[in-house]
Scaffold this motif. Structure first.
Motif, mmCIF file in Angstrom:
data_model
loop_
_atom_site.group_PDB
_atom_site.id
_atom_site.type_symbol
_atom_site.label_atom_id
_atom_site.label_comp_id
_atom_site.label_asym_id
_atom_site.label_seq_id
_atom_site.Cartn_x
_atom_site.Cartn_y
_atom_site.Cartn_z
ATOM 1 N N ARG A 19 59.201 -14.408 -43.072
ATOM 2 C CA ARG A 19 59.951 -14.106 -41.853
ATOM 3 C C ARG A 19 60.353 -12.636 -41.810
ATOM 4 O O ARG A 19 60.319 -12.007 -40.753
ATOM 5 C CB ARG A 19 61.188 -14.999 -41.769
ATOM 6 C CG ARG A 19 60.870 -16.479 -41.570
ATOM 7 C CD ARG A 19 62.104 -17.259 -41.163
ATOM 8 N NE ARG A 19 63.155 -17.180 -42.167
ATOM 9 C CZ ARG A 19 63.271 -17.997 -43.206
ATOM 10 N NH1 ARG A 19 62.362 -18.965 -43.386
ATOM 11 N NH2 ARG A 19 64.262 -17.878 -44.061
ATOM 12 N N ARG A 21 58.706 -10.121 -43.177
ATOM 13 C CA ARG A 21 57.506 -9.336 -42.859
ATOM 14 C C ARG A 21 57.187 -9.409 -41.360
ATOM 15 O O ARG A 21 56.828 -8.401 -40.749
ATOM 16 C CB ARG A 21 56.319 -9.839 -43.680
ATOM 17 C CG ARG A 21 56.422 -9.551 -45.175
ATOM 18 C CD ARG A 21 55.148 -9.926 -45.896
ATOM 19 N NE ARG A 21 55.288 -9.812 -47.335
ATOM 20 C CZ ARG A 21 55.584 -10.827 -48.146
ATOM 21 N NH1 ARG A 21 55.751 -12.052 -47.632
ATOM 22 N NH2 ARG A 21 55.705 -10.637 -49.438
ATOM 23 N N MET A 22 57.306 -10.599 -40.791
ATOM 24 C CA MET A 22 57.056 -10.740 -39.358
ATOM 25 C C MET A 22 58.044 -9.907 -38.554
ATOM 26 O O MET A 22 57.671 -9.246 -37.581
ATOM 27 C CB MET A 22 57.160 -12.215 -38.941
ATOM 28 C CG MET A 22 56.005 -13.073 -39.423
ATOM 29 S SD MET A 22 56.222 -14.820 -38.975
ATOM 30 C CE MET A 22 56.341 -14.681 -37.212
ATOM 31 N N TRP A 23 59.300 -9.905 -38.968
ATOM 32 C CA TRP A 23 60.330 -9.140 -38.261
ATOM 33 C C TRP A 23 60.038 -7.640 -38.363
ATOM 34 O O TRP A 23 60.154 -6.912 -37.375
ATOM 35 C CB TRP A 23 61.692 -9.464 -38.855
ATOM 36 C CG TRP A 23 62.818 -8.763 -38.155
ATOM 37 C CD1 TRP A 23 63.435 -9.141 -37.000
ATOM 38 C CD2 TRP A 23 63.448 -7.539 -38.572
ATOM 39 N NE1 TRP A 23 64.396 -8.241 -36.658
ATOM 40 C CE2 TRP A 23 64.433 -7.242 -37.607
ATOM 41 C CE3 TRP A 23 63.274 -6.685 -39.658
ATOM 42 C CZ2 TRP A 23 65.250 -6.121 -37.703
ATOM 43 C CZ3 TRP A 23 64.080 -5.565 -39.754
ATOM 44 C CH2 TRP A 23 65.057 -5.295 -38.790
ATOM 45 N N ARG A 25 57.118 -6.227 -38.785
ATOM 46 C CA ARG A 25 55.951 -5.912 -37.945
ATOM 47 C C ARG A 25 56.344 -5.829 -36.480
ATOM 48 O O ARG A 25 55.833 -4.989 -35.729
ATOM 49 C CB ARG A 25 54.853 -6.960 -38.159
ATOM 50 C CG ARG A 25 54.230 -6.907 -39.558
ATOM 51 C CD ARG A 25 53.017 -7.808 -39.653
ATOM 52 N NE ARG A 25 52.505 -7.832 -41.017
ATOM 53 C CZ ARG A 25 52.708 -8.816 -41.889
ATOM 54 N NH1 ARG A 25 53.439 -9.873 -41.525
ATOM 55 N NH2 ARG A 25 52.212 -8.772 -43.103
ATOM 56 N N ARG A 26 57.247 -6.681 -36.063
ATOM 57 C CA ARG A 26 57.721 -6.616 -34.676
ATOM 58 C C ARG A 26 58.512 -5.330 -34.435
ATOM 59 O O ARG A 26 58.428 -4.736 -33.357
ATOM 60 C CB ARG A 26 58.579 -7.838 -34.374
ATOM 61 C CG ARG A 26 57.764 -9.124 -34.259
ATOM 62 C CD ARG A 26 58.657 -10.333 -34.131
ATOM 63 N NE ARG A 26 57.854 -11.557 -34.094
ATOM 64 C CZ ARG A 26 58.353 -12.767 -34.268
ATOM 65 N NH1 ARG A 26 59.641 -12.925 -34.502
ATOM 66 N NH2 ARG A 26 57.572 -13.817 -34.205
ATOM 67 N N VAL A 27 59.280 -4.932 -35.424
ATOM 68 C CA VAL A 27 60.024 -3.672 -35.305
ATOM 69 C C VAL A 27 59.064 -2.500 -35.136
ATOM 70 O O VAL A 27 59.276 -1.610 -34.301
ATOM 71 C CB VAL A 27 60.924 -3.459 -36.546
ATOM 72 C CG1 VAL A 27 61.463 -2.027 -36.595
ATOM 73 C CG2 VAL A 27 62.076 -4.448 -36.534
ATOM 74 N N ALA A 29 55.990 -2.638 -33.951
ATOM 75 C CA ALA A 29 55.366 -2.739 -32.631
ATOM 76 C C ALA A 29 56.302 -2.187 -31.564
ATOM 77 O O ALA A 29 55.868 -1.466 -30.646
ATOM 78 C CB ALA A 29 55.004 -4.189 -32.332
ATOM 79 N N ALA A 30 57.604 -2.498 -31.679
ATOM 80 C CA ALA A 30 58.574 -1.952 -30.732
ATOM 81 C C ALA A 30 58.675 -0.433 -30.868
ATOM 82 O O ALA A 30 58.814 0.291 -29.876
ATOM 83 C CB ALA A 30 59.941 -2.598 -30.960
#
Length: 196
Positions: A19, A21-23, A25-27, A29-30
Motif C-alpha cells: 500500500r 508503494r502504491m501511495w 507511485r500516486r504521489v 504521478a501527481a
C-alpha cells in the motif's frame, strides 16, 4: 499482528508495504501533473514578461539604412563565444538630418558604398535589435522546462527515498517472518535447552 487486509472484489490482499508503494507511485504521478502545470505557468510568465520588455525596447530602437564608407573587416566577438563577425565603417542619419558615422555589423561580402540595415537608439547610436519572437519563445520554453524538471527531480528524489525506506522495512519484516517459518519449512530444529 497480521499485516494483511482483506482484498475487495476478489483482489489479492495487500500488505502495508504494498500500500505504501502504491501511495508513493500516486504521489509521483501527481507530481508529474504539478510539474507540467508549473512548467506551463513559468513559460507563460516568461513569455508575457519578455514580450512586454521587448515592446519597451522596440519603442526605443529604430531601423535605418546606412551606407558603408570603408572596407569590410573582421572582428572577434565577445567571450565566451569569440565568434568572428564582419563590420565596416558606415554613415547614416537619425534623427533625420543628423548624420552619424561609426563601425556597424555588415553581412560578409559587403563592399564600400553598399546600403546596410542598422539598428540605432533614440540618439542615433548603434544599438542591438529588439528581441524577436523566436528568441522570446526559446527563453520561455527553456524556463518552463527548467521549472518542470526541477519539480520532477525533487519529487522523484523524495519518492525514491520513500521507496527505499519501504523496501528496507519490508526486508526487515520478511527476515523476522522467515526466522519463524524457516525451521518448520526446512525441518531444522532450533537450538534450545535440552538439545543434543
Amino acid at each position: 499482528m497480521d499485516d494483511r487486509t482483506t482484498g475487495a472484489g476478489g483482489k489479492p490482499p495487500l500488505r502495508s508495504a504494498d500500500r505504501a508503494r502504491m501511495w508513493l507511485r500516486r504521489v509521483f504521478a501527481a507530481a508529474c501533473l504539478i510539474a507540467a502545470v508549473c512548467g506551463a505557468a513559468a513559460g507563460y510568465a516568461s513569455w508575457a514578461d519578455g514580450t512586454r520588455a521587448a515592446e519597451a525596447v522596440a519603442r526605443k530602437r529604430h531601423a535605418v539604412t546606412a551606407t558603408t564608407v570603408g572596407t569590410t573587416g573582421y572582428r572577434s566577438g565577445d567571450w565566451p563565444s569569440d565568434r568572428t563577425s564582419t563590420a565596416a565603417s558606415a554613415t547614416w542619419q537619425y534623427p533625420p538630418g543628423r548624420a552619424h558615422t561609426g563601425t556597424v555589423p555588415v553581412p560578409p561580402g559587403t563592399r564600400k558604398g553598399d546600403a546596410v540595415r542598422v539598428w540605432v537608439d533614440d540618439r542615433g547610436a548603434v544599438a542591438s535589435a529588439p528581441p524577436g519572437t523566436a528568441e522570446l519563445a526559446l527563453e520561455a520554453f527553456l524556463l518552463g522546462a527548467a521549472a518542470a524538471t526541477g519539480v520532477l527531480l525533487v519529487s522523484g528524489a523524495l519518492v525514491r527515498v520513500g521507496l527505499r525506506a519501504v523496501d528496507a522495512r519490508s526486508a526487515r519484516a520478511w527476515e523476522a517472518e522467515w526466522e519463524d517459518v524457516e525451521p518448520l519449512w526446512s525441518g531444522r530444529l532450533r537450538p534450545g535447552p535440552g538439545d543434543g
